[in-house]
Design a protein around this motif. Structure first.
Motif, PDB file in Angstrom:
ATOM      1  N   THR A 245       0.707  -1.381  -0.168  1.00 27.85           N
ATOM      2  CA  THR A 245       0.149  -0.035  -0.041  1.00 27.85           C
ATOM      3  C   THR A 245       0.776   1.359  -0.012  1.00 27.85           C
ATOM      4  O   THR A 245       0.402   2.414  -0.320  1.00 27.85           O
ATOM      5  CB  THR A 245      -0.837   0.174   1.082  1.00 27.85           C
ATOM      6  N   GLY A 246       2.084   0.991   0.431  1.00 25.13           N
ATOM      7  CA  GLY A 246       3.093   2.255   0.413  1.00 25.13           C
ATOM      8  C   GLY A 246       3.540   2.675  -1.005  1.00 25.13           C
ATOM      9  O   GLY A 246       3.150   2.377  -1.829  1.00 25.13           O
ATOM     10  N   ILE A 247       4.097   3.809  -0.982  1.00 25.04           N
ATOM     11  CA  ILE A 247       4.761   4.369  -2.201  1.00 25.04           C
ATOM     12  C   ILE A 247       6.206   4.307  -2.070  1.00 25.04           C
ATOM     13  O   ILE A 247       6.958   4.470  -0.947  1.00 25.04           O
ATOM     14  CB  ILE A 247       4.347   5.994  -2.166  1.00 25.04           C
ATOM     15  N   ALA A 248       6.723   3.809  -3.135  1.00 24.95           N
ATOM     16  CA  ALA A 248       8.182   3.589  -3.085  1.00 24.95           C
ATOM     17  C   ALA A 248       9.122   4.629  -3.022  1.00 24.95           C
ATOM     18  O   ALA A 248       8.615   5.681  -3.411  1.00 24.95           O
ATOM     19  CB  ALA A 248       8.554   2.776  -4.496  1.00 24.95           C
ATOM     20  N   PRO A 249       9.978   4.624  -2.076  1.00 29.38           N
ATOM     21  CA  PRO A 249      10.816   5.947  -1.755  1.00 29.38           C
ATOM     22  C   PRO A 249      11.516   6.139  -2.986  1.00 29.38           C
ATOM     23  O   PRO A 249      11.993   5.399  -3.867  1.00 29.38           O
ATOM     24  CB  PRO A 249      11.759   5.467  -0.507  1.00 29.38           C
ATOM     25  N   ALA A 250      11.716   7.612  -3.170  1.00 29.54           N
ATOM     26  CA  ALA A 250      12.356   8.211  -4.358  1.00 29.54           C
ATOM     27  C   ALA A 250      13.765   8.393  -3.718  1.00 29.54           C
ATOM     28  O   ALA A 250      14.131   8.664  -2.510  1.00 29.54           O
ATOM     29  CB  ALA A 250      11.824   9.275  -4.795  1.00 29.54           C
ATOM     30  N   PRO A 251      14.899   8.237  -4.650  1.00 30.36           N
ATOM     31  CA  PRO A 251      16.566   8.308  -4.191  1.00 30.36           C
ATOM     32  C   PRO A 251      16.287  10.038  -3.598  1.00 30.36           C
ATOM     33  O   PRO A 251      15.458  10.910  -4.410  1.00 30.36           O
ATOM     34  CB  PRO A 251      17.185   8.478  -5.344  1.00 30.36           C
ATOM     35  N   PRO A 252      17.179  10.392  -2.949  1.00 26.89           N
ATOM     36  CA  PRO A 252      18.061   9.330  -2.040  1.00 26.89           C
ATOM     37  C   PRO A 252      17.441   8.627  -1.128  1.00 26.89           C
ATOM     38  O   PRO A 252      16.538   8.938  -0.213  1.00 26.89           O
ATOM     39  CB  PRO A 252      19.208  10.576  -1.551  1.00 26.89           C
ATOM     40  N   LEU A 253      17.826   7.200  -1.032  1.00 30.01           N
ATOM     41  CA  LEU A 253      17.082   6.445   0.042  1.00 30.01           C
ATOM     42  C   LEU A 253      18.080   6.721   1.249  1.00 30.01           C
ATOM     43  O   LEU A 253      19.088   7.370   1.354  1.00 30.01           O
ATOM     44  CB  LEU A 253      17.578   4.845  -0.512  1.00 30.01           C
TER      45      LEU A 253
ATOM     46  N   PHE B  22      19.025   1.542   1.960  1.00 27.96           N
ATOM     47  CA  PHE B  22      20.032   1.056   0.910  1.00 27.96           C
ATOM     48  C   PHE B  22      20.743   0.123   1.266  1.00 27.96           C
ATOM     49  O   PHE B  22      21.133  -0.859   0.413  1.00 27.96           O
ATOM     50  CB  PHE B  22      20.821   2.541   0.751  1.00 27.96           C
ATOM     51  N   ALA B  23      21.254  -0.093   2.484  1.00 27.86           N
ATOM     52  CA  ALA B  23      21.912  -1.153   2.909  1.00 27.86           C
ATOM     53  C   ALA B  23      21.033  -2.384   2.798  1.00 27.86           C
ATOM     54  O   ALA B  23      21.702  -3.640   2.570  1.00 27.86           O
ATOM     55  CB  ALA B  23      22.376  -0.849   4.590  1.00 27.86           C
TER      56      ALA B  23
ATOM     57  N   GLY C  27      28.960  -2.837   2.446  1.00 23.26           N
ATOM     58  CA  GLY C  27      27.727  -2.981   2.613  1.00 23.26           C
ATOM     59  C   GLY C  27      26.948  -1.714   2.902  1.00 23.26           C
ATOM     60  O   GLY C  27      25.703  -1.426   3.167  1.00 23.26           O
ATOM     61  N   GLY C  28      27.904  -0.739   3.065  1.00 21.60           N
ATOM     62  CA  GLY C  28      27.314   0.777   3.227  1.00 21.60           C
ATOM     63  C   GLY C  28      27.758   1.460   4.742  1.00 21.60           C
ATOM     64  O   GLY C  28      27.822   2.333   5.065  1.00 21.60           O
ATOM     65  N   GLY C  29      28.231   0.141   5.494  1.00 18.04           N
ATOM     66  CA  GLY C  29      28.889   0.578   6.750  1.00 18.04           C
ATOM     67  C   GLY C  29      27.837   1.252   7.932  1.00 18.04           C
ATOM     68  O   GLY C  29      28.252   2.043   8.508  1.00 18.04           O
ATOM     69  N   VAL C  30      26.571   0.469   7.629  1.00 21.35           N
ATOM     70  CA  VAL C  30      25.320   0.931   8.689  1.00 21.35           C
ATOM     71  C   VAL C  30      25.366   0.040   9.879  1.00 21.35           C
ATOM     72  O   VAL C  30      25.163  -0.961   9.492  1.00 21.35           O
ATOM     73  CB  VAL C  30      24.433   1.211   7.780  1.00 21.35           C
ATOM     74  N   LYS C  31      25.295   0.816  10.928  1.00 23.37           N
ATOM     75  CA  LYS C  31      25.243  -0.170  12.081  1.00 23.37           C
ATOM     76  C   LYS C  31      23.714  -0.230  12.228  1.00 23.37           C
ATOM     77  O   LYS C  31      23.081   0.567  12.900  1.00 23.37           O
ATOM     78  CB  LYS C  31      25.811   0.356  13.247  1.00 23.37           C
TER      79      LYS C  31
ATOM     80  N   ALA D   1      18.443   2.565  -9.646  1.00 22.44           N
ATOM     81  CA  ALA D   1      18.240   4.169  -9.589  1.00 22.44           C
ATOM     82  C   ALA D   1      19.225   4.734  -8.727  1.00 22.44           C
ATOM     83  O   ALA D   1      19.894   5.689  -8.972  1.00 22.44           O
ATOM     84  CB  ALA D   1      16.784   4.422  -9.320  1.00 22.44           C
ATOM     85  N   GLU D   2      19.194   4.203  -7.243  1.00 24.61           N
ATOM     86  CA  GLU D   2      19.966   4.729  -6.191  1.00 24.61           C
ATOM     87  C   GLU D   2      21.577   4.616  -6.580  1.00 24.61           C
ATOM     88  O   GLU D   2      22.334   5.589  -6.385  1.00 24.61           O
ATOM     89  CB  GLU D   2      19.685   4.059  -4.944  1.00 24.61           C
ATOM     90  N   LEU D   3      21.856   3.366  -6.966  1.00 23.67           N
ATOM     91  CA  LEU D   3      23.152   3.085  -7.535  1.00 23.67           C
ATOM     92  C   LEU D   3      23.600   4.096  -8.787  1.00 23.67           C
ATOM     93  O   LEU D   3      24.922   4.853  -8.680  1.00 23.67           O
ATOM     94  CB  LEU D   3      23.535   1.696  -7.849  1.00 23.67           C
ATOM     95  N   GLU D   4      23.003   4.386  -9.583  1.00 27.19           N
ATOM     96  CA  GLU D   4      23.102   5.173 -10.759  1.00 27.19           C
ATOM     97  C   GLU D   4      23.470   6.556 -10.193  1.00 27.19           C
ATOM     98  O   GLU D   4      24.555   7.393 -10.742  1.00 27.19           O
ATOM     99  CB  GLU D   4      22.041   5.321 -11.733  1.00 27.19           C
TER     100      GLU D   4
END
Lengths: 275, 114
Positions: free
Chosen positions: B3-11, B16-17, B41-45, B90-93
């Motif tokens: 039901t949600g809306i896909a997030p637009a970049p930037p994530l 992203f991770a 992997g993004g270095g996100v804890k 799209a985010e990677l681009e």
């Protein structure tokens, strides 16, 4: 059970207890998986306890706040609920405005009551050539405070002032700061064409001399044209108006409080079961 | 149900991770936490609360789905959806363009990982 296993079990019990703090729908959906992830993290030898514990504590605080906010948003930000609350809020505001404005208007109109009769009676008598109708200071009894004239700043007694056709005072039962107050020339111009005007008049501007008068100015026609002003200090009316304003304000805040509580309670009991 | 809306970049870093981790294949919660923590992997804890809160919203947005696979009653596996793949691409681009720009400005060494 080794010391390490004992510590693991204790941490897992703590984490399982912390799961109870999450909103029920989120807890039901994810608590077992979260506990499993925490269990896996405890067993991961590449992740030291000194890194893991602060990370999990921080995560608990932030994710608890986030999930409760998210649940509250889903529960209370439904358009129908917000629309109802806004409509009720607008109605309450309109009602409070009316509760403030109507009594104030009634009080203000009532403040003219003796002056209307006084101004018209004196003006009629003057038009009929009865010069005795010109009020004399000593025609007012003890209300005059001994000096024979109403001190407008202090007395609530009604008074009459007669002006000639140029707006110069001819006779007065009252004074303010030792002088006979004279309305702005625009008031006389208006009364010349409309016969009568009813105004709230502040003869001396300024906070210290902010005496306001409920004044009725009546045109005098005939051989000696002029004006009759009947007035009264509005102090008592203004204090009643202020009281009405406070009561209306309290009523407004109370109604908004009831609407807010009602919306929260209704929103909670009618929340989507998937929220 | 989506039901949600896909997030637009930037994530967000967490989203992203998770997408990057699931790009390799189906994974369970702690695997995603571990991938996200690694520098590549993004270095996100990520803690479990943030992970599953993000997964919940990502499922609503249709970016990820539960695979149905399970090697344990409590261990749930997730996979990327088509939409998840395209959002990640799209985010990677976007990030690639930023990195290329940084290289052309001399902020990063040419032709290599910073």
């Amino acid at each position: 059970m080794s010391e390490s296993q004992f510590q693991h079990a204790r941490l897992e019990r703590f984490y399982a207890a912390a799961m109870r703090l999450y909103p029920p729908p989120f807890r039901e959906a994810f608590a077992p998986a979260m506990r499993q992830a925490f269990h896996d993290a405890l067993l991961d030898r590449s992740l030291s306890r000194r890194t893991l514990i602060p990370l999990v504590l921080r995560d608990l605080v932030t994710s608890l706040a986030k999930e409760h906010l998210s649940t509250a948003r889903e529960t209370f930000s439904r358009p129908a609920l917000l629309f109802n609350a806004l409509v009720l809020g607008a109605l309450a505001t309109g009602l409070a405005f009316a509760l403030n404005a109507i009594p104030q208007q009634v009080l203000r109109l009532g403040a003219n009551d003796p002056q209307i009769a006084m101004a018209t009676d004196v003006a009629t008598a003057l038009e009929q050539g009865n010069r005795n109708a010109i009020p004399q200071p000593d025609t007012l009894p003890a209300l005059a405070g001994g000096a024979g004239k109403v001190d407008i700043a202090r007395s609530l007694s009604p008074f009459v002032i007669v002006y000639d056709d140029r707006g110069q005072p001819l006779a007065s039962q009252a004074q303010l700061n030792g002088k006979i107050p004279v309305p702005p020339s625009g008031v006389f111009s208006y009364v010349r064409t409309h016969q009568q005007d009813r105004i709230s008049w502040q003869p001396v501007l300024g906070r210290d001399n902010g005496v306001r008068i409920a004044a009725v100015i009546q045109r005098v026609d005939g051989p000696h044209p002029g004006f009759v002003l009947a007035g009264r200090n509005m102090r008592e009316v203004e204090s009643r108006e202020a009281l009405v304003g406070q009561l209306a304000g309290l009523t407004w805040i109370g109604m908004l409080g009831v609407i807010l509580v009602g919306t929260l309670v209704f929103g909670w009991f009618s929340r989507p079961k998937t929220a | 149900m989506v039901t949600g809306i896909a997030p637009a970049p930037p994530l967000s870093p967490a989203v992203f991770a998770i997408l990057l981790s699931l790009a390799e294949g189906e994974k369970h919660g702690y695997q995603m936490m571990k991938d996200a923590r690694a520098p590549e992997g993004g270095g996100v804890k990520l803690g479990p609360g943030t992970l599953y809160g993000s997964l919940d919203r990502m499922m609503l947005a249709g970016l990820v789905a539960e695979s149905g696979l399970s090697d344990d009653e409590r261990r749930r596996y997730y996979r990327l959806t088509k939409l998840g793949h395209s959002v990640l691409a799209a985010e990677l681009e976007r990030l690639d363009a930023a990195v290329a720009s940084a290289r052309s400005l001399g902020l990063l060494p040419q032709g290599g990982r910073s």
